[in-house]
Scaffold this active site. Structure first.
Site, PDB file in Angstrom:
ATOM      1  N   GLU A 307       0.816  -1.210   0.000  1.00 49.51           N
ATOM      2  CA  GLU A 307       0.000   0.000   0.000  1.00 49.51           C
ATOM      3  C   GLU A 307       0.855   1.268   0.000  1.00 49.51           C
ATOM      4  OE1 GLU A 307      -4.031  -1.720   2.088  1.00 49.51           O
ATOM      5  OE2 GLU A 307      -2.668  -0.620   3.374  1.00 49.51           O
ATOM      6  N   ASP A 381      -8.563  -8.933   4.330  1.00 48.51           N
ATOM      7  CA  ASP A 381      -8.294  -7.819   5.227  1.00 48.51           C
ATOM      8  C   ASP A 381      -9.313  -7.684   6.359  1.00 48.51           C
ATOM      9  OD1 ASP A 381      -7.089  -5.624   6.255  1.00 48.51           O
ATOM     10  OD2 ASP A 381      -7.457  -4.293   4.566  1.00 48.51           O
ATOM     11  N   GLU A 409     -12.601  -1.808  12.108  1.00 46.59           N
ATOM     12  CA  GLU A 409     -12.555  -1.107  10.822  1.00 46.59           C
ATOM     13  C   GLU A 409     -13.660  -1.564   9.869  1.00 46.59           C
ATOM     14  OE1 GLU A 409      -8.841  -1.593   8.721  1.00 46.59           O
ATOM     15  OE2 GLU A 409      -9.589  -0.598   6.936  1.00 46.59           O
TER      16      GLU A 409
END
Ligand code: BDP
Length: 721
Positions: A307, A381, A409
């Site tokens: 990322e 993820d 998240e």
């Protein structure tokens, strides 16, 4: 007000069912007054005085914790004593007189350096309790255990407890930035007040350490994996040192994230190539500098070539080159490197779920012995549900560290009540077959499967400056449960839920039983209303708040929800069998075979591995579309049930927490409906089938759901580069 009412009111103020001392700042260390007089008498008989042998800050912390708890349980001081009945002795084994140390000799062989022994014994006709261990930290852990026995209202008149952690590095990962924002944090700002450190030492730092020590967490990575190299400068090392000094007595080592390009950013070297001699020397010097200030510094956590983060690939070097170079720098100080396997590239057309495996598995056995490869629980993820990461079954010669996410998240942020230990347990219990049957993920990471010397587990923290640390009062249970599973990855999540509820709220069965049930079911509820039947990563862009299955315009294909659900007129789901990406081939044969056909794939993973027609017939005889819709609806109904259960709990909970949780549950219910409505409206365009009767029609049309925007949703990642 008439007189009777007034008297009742006064009585209620003086004898509330709920201890007024409860505040959620105290987490599970509430130490509520022991009201039951028999129990109180028996505890007071067992512990009348305390004797601490030896001298250290850790032993002092143990004594202080006991005094605090004693005072709070019994409204009475715990006196220091030298002998007599009811003596509680705290000592490292080295400090014990021969007669006492001999009595625990056989037990000593069954504990490791952080384990403890708690034993009732009779000495000269006097009853005593001995808490001992090979280290002072073991004594502290034993102390918290004894306190917990009392919090749980267990009998302590005849104790014989022996316990040791099964995993060595039990670490929280804070994704905290130096400006105090927290990436994916939903509980306020970072608790590390960098600006005022090292001069201002907040009491929160000690309370943080106490809470972690009470569950056996022994490490904390202070900074975000998307790292800032400033943390490695002299100015910041001094601040880190101040925190390390607060944490040391509690057995907590500090770690930092290392930005791979730090040698360049420092201005000292013009490359970060891990094989360059100057770069190697830079990291060695940096390690020496840190260790000179913080002798028990834990080491580095690194996110490299992921990322947008720099890494060894920038110089055509491998992850092994990068990790081993850092490992050499910290090795002389007994430091470790936690090197993350969370890598995937937008330039790689391969299924994202396969990429980390493809990149890391060939390196098996090549990392230095002080490197742990840190692997997320699943291959995508931190989704509400993922099959275990195939790397856990494929690198037998590498110490693999588990990475769970405690912060929510992808699970509704801090407004959804989701008890994550249930999710963690599911992954830990899965069978990798790496050494034949019964090679569970838990056995891989605790090292028992292949006799690993170094073992570890990390949890991405959900902690912030919120008065109750985690935003949602129940977010604390996931922090607690992570610690418990890090200590013993074979624990039952139901037991964890039960003990947390008792320690945090009350021991009343009428509260504990229904609430345990609620906690356990809460994880499946979120899966049902967000990502049922193996769907994943269909959250809205960047902030990941709310549904966004329609999102298809992000620059990187594998950031778009449409990449993951692949819904079209033909059907829905990601084909990861041999006819698709063949990610299944990364699992051992028994799994690969079982999951190769939709008929034998567990329904919870159906759309993770298969693309199926909307009218595919499910086990219950209904179509896939029907079950997708009714599962979304069940998720909503589960939350309705949670609301109802909570409404019956008012008398057991202080007003503040009761009201707060009530309101948060209403948000959760509203959002569960939002998820159901938005996702079903979107998928219906492709299925072209009616909603089953039991599923209400969405309140709005699809355009409405698509139009919702949340520019200031918390925890956003400011920039992806
Ligand atoms: C993703 C988060 C991102 C993190 C990344 C990571 O969206 O903010 O930086 O994981 O784990 O889940 O590195």
């Amino acid at each position: 007000m008439n007189q009777i009412k007034f008297i009742l009111l006064v009585l209620a103020c003086y004898f509330p069912l709920v201890s007024s001392a409860q505040t959620d700042y105290n987490l599970w260390l509430q130490y509520d007054k022991i009201e039951d007089s028999d129990l109180k008498q028996s505890y007071l008989k067992s512990v009348k005085g305390i004797k601490v042998l030896g001298n250290s800050k850790t032993l002092e912390a143990s004594r202080e914790e006991l005094s605090k708890a004693y005072n709070s349980f019994f409204n009475q001081e715990l006196e220091t004593a030298d002998s007599g009945d009811g003596l509680l002795i705290l000592a490292n084994i080295d400090q014990l007189p021969a007669n006492l140390s001999n009595s625990v000799k056989p037990d000593l062989e069954n504990i490791n350096s952080e384990g403890y022994i708690i034993k009732s014994a009779t000495q000269d006709g006097n009853k005593t309790i001995l808490i001992t261990a090979k280290t002072d930290i073991g004594v502290l852990y034993g102390t918290f255990r004894l306190i917990k026995e009392m919090q749980l209202h267990n009998d302590i008149s005849n104790l014989a407890i022996i316990d040791s952690p099964k995993i060595q590095k039990r670490v929280l990962n804070h994704w905290d930035n130096l400006d105090r924002t927290v990436e994916r944090g939903y509980a306020g700002f970072s608790i590390w007040d960098w600006h005022l450190l090292p001069d201002l030492i907040k009491p929160e730092y000690t309370d943080y350490a106490r809470a972690n020590a009470s569950i056996g967490i022994n490490g904390t990575v202070l900074t975000n994996v998307n790292a800032n190299s400033l943390i490695l400068t002299e100015q910041y090392i001094e601040k880190v040192k101040a925190l390390a000094e607060v944490f040391r007595p509690y057995g907590i080592q500090v770690y930092l994230t290392a930005r791979f390009s730090a040698p360049m950013e420092s201005g000292d070297v013009d490359t970060a190539d891990p094989l360059n001699a100057q770069v190697k020397q830079w990291w060695k010097d940096k390690a020496d500098e840190i260790y000179a200030e913080i002798p028990d510094f834990g080491g580095f956590l690194v996110k490299a070539n992921s990322e947008g983060q720099p890494g060894p690939n920038n110089y055509d070097r491998t992850h092994v080159d990068g990790a081993n170079m850092l490992a050499e720098a910290v090795a002389p100080h007994d430091g470790i490197v936690m090197w993350r396997a969370f890598v995937y590239s937008e330039h790689d057309p391969e299924d994202r779920a396969k990429q980390a495996y493809s990149e890391f598995v060939p390196f098996d056995g090549q990392f230095k012995k002080n490197v742990l490869v840190q692997v997320k629980n699943g291959a995508i993820d931190f989704q509400p549900r993922e099959p275990f990461h195939p790397i856990f079954g494929a690198m037998p010669n590498t110490p693999l560290m588990m990475e769970f996410q405690i912060t929510q998240e992808y699970l509704g942020f801090a407004s959804h009540l989701v008890f994550l230990p249930k999710l963690f347990e599911e992954t830990l219990d899965e069978d990798t077959y790496v050494n034949g049957e019964n090679s569970t993920v838990a056995k891989v990471i605790d090292g028992s499967l292949s006799n690993k010397k170094l073992t570890g587990i990390a949890g991405v923290a959900n902690i912030g400056t919120a008065k109750n640390w985690t935003g949602h009062p129940f977010g604390q249970s996931s922090w607690y449960g992570f610690g418990r599973l890090a200590w013993d990855p074979y624990l039952d999540s139901e037991r964890i839920a039960e003990e947390w509820l008792k320690m945090t709220f009350t021991n009343e069965e009428e509260f504990v039983d229904p609430m345990t049930d609620l906690l356990i079911k809460s994880r499946e509820a979120v899966v049902k209303y967000m990502t049922p039947l193996g769907l994943h990563h269909i959250m809205n862009t960047n902030h990941h708040y709310g549904p966004g299955p329609w999102v298809s315009n992000l620059s990187r294909p594998e950031w778009n929800p449409v990449y993951y659900h692949k819904a079209d007129e033909e059907g829905i789901g990601f084909d990861r069998t041999i006819s698709g990406s063949d990610a299944l081939a990364q699992y051992a044969d028994p799994i690969a075979q079982q999951y190769s056909s939709p008929e034998t794939t567990p329904e919870k993973y159906l759309l993770w591995f298969h693309h199926l027609p909307w009218d595919y017939q499910m086990d219950n005889g209904e179509t896939l579309w029907h079950n997708l819709a009714t599962t979304y609806q069940e998720g909503v109904e589960d939350v309705e049930e949670m609301v109802e259960t909570w409404n019956n709990m008012e008398e057991y909970v202080d007003e503040e927490r009761f009201k707060k949780v009530s309101m948060l549950l209403q948000i959760q219910l509203k959002e569960a409906k939002w998820w159901r409505n938005a996702c079903l409206s979107y998928f219906q365009q492709f299925s072209d089938m009616e909603l089953p009767e039991s599923v209400p029609q969405p309140e709005h049309d699809l355009e409405y759901y698509k139009s919702l925007e949340f520019p200031f949703a918390p925890g956003i990642r400011p920039s992806w580069e």
